[in-house]
Design a protein around this motif. Structure first.
Motif, short mmCIF file in Angstrom:
data_model
loop_
_atom_site.label_atom_id
_atom_site.label_comp_id
_atom_site.label_asym_id
_atom_site.label_seq_id
_atom_site.Cartn_x
_atom_site.Cartn_y
_atom_site.Cartn_z
N LEU A 137 2.96 -41.27 -54.15
CA LEU A 137 3.36 -41.26 -52.74
C LEU A 137 3.94 -39.91 -52.35
CD1 LEU A 137 4.99 -44.81 -52.48
CD2 LEU A 137 2.77 -44.10 -51.58
N GLY A 138 4.75 -39.34 -53.24
CA GLY A 138 5.32 -38.02 -52.97
C GLY A 138 4.25 -36.96 -52.87
N GLY A 139 3.24 -37.03 -53.72
CA GLY A 139 2.15 -36.06 -53.68
C GLY A 139 1.39 -36.10 -52.37
N MET A 140 1.11 -37.29 -51.86
CA MET A 140 0.42 -37.40 -50.58
C MET A 140 1.30 -36.90 -49.46
SD MET A 140 -2.45 -38.17 -49.29
CE MET A 140 -2.27 -36.85 -48.12
N GLY A 141 2.59 -37.20 -49.55
CA GLY A 141 3.53 -36.69 -48.55
C GLY A 141 3.54 -35.18 -48.50
N ILE A 142 3.43 -34.55 -49.67
CA ILE A 142 3.40 -33.09 -49.75
C ILE A 142 2.17 -32.54 -49.05
CG2 ILE A 142 3.13 -31.15 -51.35
CD1 ILE A 142 4.74 -33.03 -53.35
N ILE A 143 1.03 -33.17 -49.29
CA ILE A 143 -0.22 -32.69 -48.71
C ILE A 143 -0.17 -32.78 -47.18
CG2 ILE A 143 -2.68 -33.16 -48.46
CD1 ILE A 143 -1.90 -31.76 -51.01
N VAL A 144 0.24 -33.93 -46.67
CA VAL A 144 0.30 -34.09 -45.21
C VAL A 144 1.33 -33.11 -44.63
CG1 VAL A 144 0.91 -35.68 -43.34
CG2 VAL A 144 -0.45 -36.48 -45.28
N LEU A 145 2.46 -32.93 -45.32
CA LEU A 145 3.49 -32.01 -44.86
C LEU A 145 2.95 -30.58 -44.82
CD1 LEU A 145 6.64 -31.71 -44.26
CD2 LEU A 145 6.79 -30.95 -46.62
N ALA A 146 2.32 -30.16 -45.92
CA ALA A 146 1.88 -28.77 -46.03
C ALA A 146 0.72 -28.45 -45.11
CB ALA A 146 1.49 -28.47 -47.48
N VAL A 147 -0.21 -29.37 -44.96
CA VAL A 147 -1.44 -29.09 -44.22
C VAL A 147 -1.32 -29.47 -42.74
CG1 VAL A 147 -3.90 -29.60 -44.06
CG2 VAL A 147 -2.84 -29.35 -46.29
N ALA A 148 -0.54 -30.50 -42.44
CA ALA A 148 -0.51 -31.00 -41.07
C ALA A 148 0.80 -30.75 -40.34
CB ALA A 148 -0.81 -32.50 -41.08
N VAL A 149 1.94 -30.82 -41.04
CA VAL A 149 3.23 -30.79 -40.36
C VAL A 149 3.84 -29.39 -40.32
CG1 VAL A 149 5.57 -31.71 -40.30
CG2 VAL A 149 3.67 -33.19 -40.92
N LEU A 150 3.97 -28.74 -41.49
CA LEU A 150 4.65 -27.46 -41.55
C LEU A 150 4.02 -26.38 -40.67
CD1 LEU A 150 5.87 -27.08 -45.24
CD2 LEU A 150 7.03 -28.03 -43.27
N VAL A 211 -4.65 -46.11 -64.39
CA VAL A 211 -4.18 -46.04 -63.01
C VAL A 211 -2.89 -45.23 -62.93
CG1 VAL A 211 -3.30 -47.38 -61.07
CG2 VAL A 211 -5.30 -48.19 -62.33
N GLY A 212 -1.95 -45.51 -63.83
CA GLY A 212 -0.67 -44.80 -63.81
C GLY A 212 -0.83 -43.30 -63.99
N HIS A 213 -1.67 -42.90 -64.95
CA HIS A 213 -1.84 -41.46 -65.19
C HIS A 213 -2.68 -40.80 -64.11
CE1 HIS A 213 -0.31 -42.51 -69.22
NE2 HIS A 213 0.08 -41.25 -69.25
N SER A 214 -3.57 -41.54 -63.46
CA SER A 214 -4.30 -40.95 -62.34
C SER A 214 -3.35 -40.65 -61.19
CB SER A 214 -5.42 -41.89 -61.87
OG SER A 214 -4.91 -43.04 -61.22
N PHE A 215 -2.36 -41.53 -60.98
CA PHE A 215 -1.34 -41.28 -59.94
C PHE A 215 -0.64 -39.94 -60.18
CE2 PHE A 215 -0.30 -45.96 -58.64
CZ PHE A 215 -1.53 -46.05 -58.03
N SER A 216 -0.15 -39.74 -61.40
CA SER A 216 0.63 -38.54 -61.67
C SER A 216 -0.24 -37.30 -61.86
CB SER A 216 1.52 -38.74 -62.90
OG SER A 216 0.78 -39.21 -64.01
N THR A 217 -1.52 -37.48 -62.22
CA THR A 217 -2.41 -36.33 -62.37
C THR A 217 -2.76 -35.74 -61.01
OG1 THR A 217 -3.40 -37.27 -64.38
CG2 THR A 217 -4.61 -35.51 -63.29
N ILE A 218 -3.21 -36.58 -60.09
CA ILE A 218 -3.60 -36.09 -58.77
C ILE A 218 -2.39 -35.61 -57.98
CG2 ILE A 218 -4.75 -36.68 -56.61
CD1 ILE A 218 -6.56 -36.47 -59.10
N ALA A 219 -1.23 -36.23 -58.21
CA ALA A 219 0.00 -35.78 -57.55
C ALA A 219 0.59 -34.54 -58.22
CB ALA A 219 1.03 -36.90 -57.55
#
Length: 482
Positions: A137-150, A211-219
């Motif tokens: 969830l934090g990783g997706m938040g970073i992407i939206v923040l960096a690309v769309a918000v900041l 599933v768990g490691h895919s979460f932390s890998t992509i994030a």
């Protein structure tokens, strides 16, 4: 400052975040976790608090101003990290205090990967899944923040790369509306996560670990469901899959969007930041392989396997491990940490200063050396074939100066709490760069560090994730003046 608007957004964020307590609750039910009430209580507390904040101001429809955006951005991570700590505090296993719970939650949401937990293999599945989910969830938040918000606020790595600099990213704006942009990024992020999970599963992980490691890998987070991290599986194939997806996740997500929208890959090879990204990773990997082989640390085959994996993991600020690099030759261990300062690309889930800034600093240095020989020459700094405005160069140097200055202050503060030099240096570097692993007393876990050190490092994680200025601007008197 429109506090009613800020409170409405914060209340909505908390109510949405409360839903993140439900998947671990379901996982715990499947695996017969006997302490599921921790997630139930956390869900209710977060939901009710969010509702109480939102209800008095839900009719407010004022526009969000730039200063409001700064405060909302900081509160996104600070407040959610506090409420994200509730399951750790309420669950009987692990039984940890407030400081450790906030540290673990902050580490997860900022995708740092530093942990205070031990005997991870013995933790309940609900807690293990929750940790991995926090990073995702934090990783997706970073992407939206960096690309769309900041970029809307005029700050961040993407402001340098997309809003200021000509190139394929700016020329092919994602979408005209921020909601559409966020939706497009979610599709890409989710698709990469599913693909990564399936690859891990096919390579031999069970479904839960995959599933768990895919979460932390992509994030690019680094949390694992095992004490030995990726090394637990002892599989060159799994190592290779992790390397591939860490590399992909470390690239600007705007480029992934461009590839998805236009069904082409050529722009990756033309992008100056991606070129520099692979040059750095390739060069450091070669050095690591040579050092490990020449010093007899491993055989040639293992030197290649472990060297490439650890370089990609540390340089992209993921933090997975297949071996304990803290016992490698000292030169190599510190080289890896210094590489993490460059980090991944802007607009990715990675941490560090971002490759684009390092590239611009390098090219400015080359220009200054050239000017010594040709004082009257006009020498523009270029990315690709386009000149970079001087304003961008000033912003890069300002960021770099602030980064180094704050690093020194936090380093001295950690020494003041009683940490030795290797531990203080590596932990502040790890947390500011959102990396995770460290040296010295924190080589295995951060659990034994003093509580004061953990608060400082939690602050360092937030600073690194918010690109420093986003947080520092809140401490200026001018920000609060009407």
């Amino acid at each position: 400052m429109h506090f009613s608007v800020i409170l409405r957004i914060l209340g909505l964020l908390l109510m949405l975040f409360s839903l993140s307590m439900l998947p671990p609750l379901f996982i715990g039910w499947i695996y017969n976790d006997s302490h599921l009430e921790a997630f139930g209580y956390a869900f209710v507390i977060t939901l009710v608090t969010g509702f109480l904040i939102w209800a008095p101001v839900f009719r407010v429809r004022q526009e969000l101003r730039t200063r409001d955006g700064f405060l909302v951005t900081v509160l996104f991570w600070a407040v959610l990290s506090g409420f994200g700590a509730l399951p750790f505090m309420l669950h009987e296993h692990p039984a940890i205090n407030v400081v450790d719970a906030v540290f673990e939650s902050m580490s997860g949401l900022t995708t740092t990967g530093a942990t205070i937990l031990t005997n991870i293999d013995e933790l309940p599945k609900s807690i293990l899944f929750y940790r991995q989910q926090l990073q995702w969830l934090g990783g997706m938040g970073i992407i939206v923040l960096a690309v769309a918000v900041l970029p809307m606020l005029g700050i961040g790595g993407m402001q340098l790369y997309r809003a200021e600099t000509p190139g394929p990213v700016k020329d092919a704006k994602l979408t005209p509306r921020i909601t559409e942009t966020a939706k497009a990024l979610w599709y890409i992020y989710l698709s990469l996560t599913v693909t990564c999970a399936l690859a891990y599963w096919a390579a031999g992980m069970d479904l839960f670990d995959a599933v768990g490691h895919s979460f932390s890998t992509i994030a690019i987070g680094g949390f694992s469901t095992h004490d030995d991290s990726i090394g637990y599986f002892n599989s060159p194939l799994i190592d290779a899959i992790a390397v591939v997806f860490m590399l992909i996740a470390g690239i600007n997500f705007s480029l992934h969007f461009f590839a998805w929208r236009h069904r082409q890959l050529g722009h990756y090879f033309k992008d100056p930041e991606v070129q520099a990204y692979f040059i750095i990773l390739g060069g450091v990997s070669l050095i690591a392989m040579l050092v490990l082989s020449v010093t007899g640390t491993y055989s040639l085959g293992k030197s290649v396997q472990y060297g490439v994996f650890e370089v990609v993991s540390i340089a992209t600020t993921t933090g997975f491990s297949t071996s304990n690099f803290s016992v490698w030759p000292t030169f190599l261990a510190y080289l890896l940490f210094l590489t993490s300062f460059a980090g991944a690309c802007a607009g990715s889930t990675g941490g560090g200063m971002k490759v684009i800034r390092v590239l611009l600093i390098y090219r400015q240095a080359i220009r200054e050396v050239t000017r010594l020989l040709h004082p009257n020459a006009i020498i523009p700094i270029k990315l690709g074939r386009k000149a970079v405005p001087d304003r961008v160069g000033e912003a890069v140097w300002g960021f770099f100066s602030a980064y180094v200055f704050i690093f020194i202050l936090l380093f001295l503060a950690l020494i003041a709490t009683g940490l030795d030099l290797p531990t203080a240096f590596s932990t502040v570097a790890s947390c500011m760069n959102n990396l995770g692993p460290a040296l010295g007393d924190a080589s295995l876990t951060y659990a034994e560090l003093p509580d004061s050190s953990k608060w400082i490092l939690s602050f360092a994680m937030l600073l690194g994730r918010l690109e420093i200025f986003t947080l520092l601007v809140l401490f200026t008197p001018m920000f609060w003046r009407r």
